[in-house]
Design an enzyme around this catalytic site. Structure first.
Site, mmCIF file in Angstrom:
data_model
loop_
_atom_site.group_PDB
_atom_site.id
_atom_site.type_symbol
_atom_site.label_atom_id
_atom_site.label_comp_id
_atom_site.label_asym_id
_atom_site.label_seq_id
_atom_site.Cartn_x
_atom_site.Cartn_y
_atom_site.Cartn_z
ATOM 1 N N TYR A 83 1.758 2.408 2.221
ATOM 2 C CA TYR A 83 0.611 2.185 3.111
ATOM 3 C C TYR A 83 -0.661 2.526 2.346
ATOM 4 C CZ TYR A 83 -2.476 2.850 7.201
ATOM 5 O OH TYR A 83 -3.506 2.798 8.105
ATOM 6 N N ASP A 108 -2.432 5.173 -5.593
ATOM 7 C CA ASP A 108 -3.047 5.560 -4.324
ATOM 8 C C ASP A 108 -2.617 7.011 -4.049
ATOM 9 O OD1 ASP A 108 -2.992 4.312 -0.881
ATOM 10 O OD2 ASP A 108 -3.829 6.126 -1.792
ATOM 11 N N LYS A 112 -8.246 12.732 2.294
ATOM 12 C CA LYS A 112 -7.595 13.908 2.890
ATOM 13 C C LYS A 112 -8.050 15.248 2.297
ATOM 14 C CE LYS A 112 -3.595 11.010 3.984
ATOM 15 N NZ LYS A 112 -3.423 10.977 5.451
#
Ligand code: KE4
Length: 432
Positions: free
Chosen positions: A149, A244, A272
């Site tokens: 994702y 990623d 994050k």
């Protein structure tokens, strides 16, 4: 351990009202507990490794707001720094020295990053890195992996993980074919499939993007040689390699998975942890590539709140806390104890399971495995995972509400928390 069902009256009232106000009653799909059943609990406050819901129940938290809370929720040094920054304003929309400070910390930490651009989410970071990799190579196609994702931008919503996998969505309506016709997919850990795609699309592939440790199809580690193989294949075919690290950055190691595995991509995305719980994302990499980004170069990308002083402040303080000697050794030790313990208890109570951990990231599947890719992960007994999740919730343990997510620990989790979690798991799994 006698289990008395927790009281969740207020959570239910608030969530019922939320469903009339917001699609599914949430601001992000995975929070809705769709795949684990039951109603989500509504948080009132968080602190250290713990959550309190609006009914006053306390939980040990292994989601950590999906990664940012690696130093523990509401760390006193982070909140103190934010209070000080607040007195100087919440947003400038102009350069601030705080951006320089965090940029230098990121550049010093992450092997691939010589220059970085801050944005407001991991999705934005992946959108930006996509555009610059296409501009640099003058090629349009990309390779991503099933179950990975990279945020919700159109191009990436092909066989995506996280909430897309959780809800079992074929992908998403509203994404035009034109946006995904250039998105090629391969099974994770399958170098032969990647090589075949390069052969079939000679000189058309801008790059390969992946989670160097998968967290969005459940926890899946790279097989030995996989990352090295991708580094070689991308160089051989004149394409870029993009890690990623929105989830793995500063979690797998201070320098991310690329430091841990010793493989340096051309570009990296982050999010994050580097915002310490405030909205943030970043993309960065080789100077010759990042120099194409406006206004230095012609590749346009922008954002009103990008680099805002509060997110920069929380990110700076969080990374300072992670620089303390022994931080990652501690994270690895307690997470290994948790993951090994969960697998052992599950096997002792007769369940087919597999899984593992790397540093402060872990996961388990209810299948004997092994799980090397998304197809393997989908063999997991997701109904059993839902019952396990609910049973742990009723015993005060908050796990990610989906089989296709990873678990996260923090510097605030104690040995006692791990022991309590394993005792609860034994109780649930003995009666599952
Ligand atoms: P955000 O746009 O959610 O900040 O980041 C997107 C993203 C990009 N890349 C990776 C590897 C990611 O894990 C994410 C977001 N992770 C999910 C959790 N699996 C966010 C939780 C959610 O969607 O609510």
């Amino acid at each position: 351990m006698v289990n008395t069902p927790i009281k969740t009256t207020k959570s239910q009232e608030i969530f019922a009202a939320a469903q009339n106000l917001m699609p599914g009653g949430v601001s992000s799909p995975v929070r809705a507990f769709k795949s684990v059943g039951g109603q989500p609990i509504v948080f009132d406050r968080v602190k250290d490794a713990y959550i309190w819901d609006v009914d006053g129940n306390q939980y040990i938290d292994y989601v950590g707001t999906w990664g940012p809370a690696i130093c523990g929720h509401a760390h006193p040094e982070v909140t103190a720094a934010l209070r000080e920054a607040l007195d100087k304003g919440t947003s400038f929309g102009a350069p601030s020295v705080l951006e320089n400070v965090l940029a230098e910390m990121v550049i010093d930490a992450v092997p691939s990053i010589e220059m970085v651009r801050f944005v407001n989410s991991g999705t934005e970071a992946c959108m930006g890195v996509l555009r610059v990799m296409r501009a640099f190579t003058n090629r349009d196609k990309i390779i991503k992996f099933e179950g990975c994702y990279h945020g919700h931008a159109d191009t990436f919503l092909v066989k995506a993980g996280s909430g897309v996998a959780t809800l079992g969505l074929p992908d998403s309506p509203g994404v035009p074919k034109s946006a995904t016709s250039g998105t090629l997919t391969a099974p994770y850990n399958d170098l032969e499939a990647v090589k075949a795609l390069f052969e079939e699309n000679k000189d058309e592939i801008a790059g390969v993007i992946l989670e160097p440790v998968v967290g969005n199809a459940g926890f899946i580690a790279p097989d030995a040689g996989f990352l090295e193989g991708l580094r070689e294949l991308t160089q051989e075919y004149g394409a870029l390699l993009v890690f990623d690290e929105v989830m793995t950055g500063f979690r797998i190691a201070y320098g991310g998975a690329q430091e841990k595995f010793g493989i340096t991509p051309d570009l990296t995305t982050l999010g994050k942890v580097i915002g310490g719980g405030l909205p943030v994302g970043a993309y960065g990499g080789r100077r010759d590539i990042m120099s194409l980004v406006a206004p230095a170069g012609p590749v346009y990308q922008a954002g009103t709140l990008s680099g805002n002083p509060l997110a920069m402040t929380a990110g700076i303080k969080t990374l300072e806390l992670l620089q303390k000697p022994g931080a990652y050794e501690y994270l690895d030790r307690i997470t290994k104890k948790l993951a090994d313990g969960l697998l052992q208890v599950a096997k002792e109570t007769g369940h087919a399971v597999c899984g593992g951990q790397i540093s402060a990231m872990f996961g388990l599947f209810f299948t004997s495995g092994p799980v090397h890719n998304y197809e393997d992960a989908k063999k997991s007994d997701t109904a059993k995972f839902g019952r396990f999740h609910r049973g742990m919730l009723e015993r005060g343990i908050y796990l990610a509400p989906s089989q296709f997510e990873a678990g996260f620990t923090s510097l605030a989790h104690t040995e006692e928390d791990i022991d309590r979690t394993l005792a609860a798991a034994r109780d649930v799994l003995s009666n599952l």
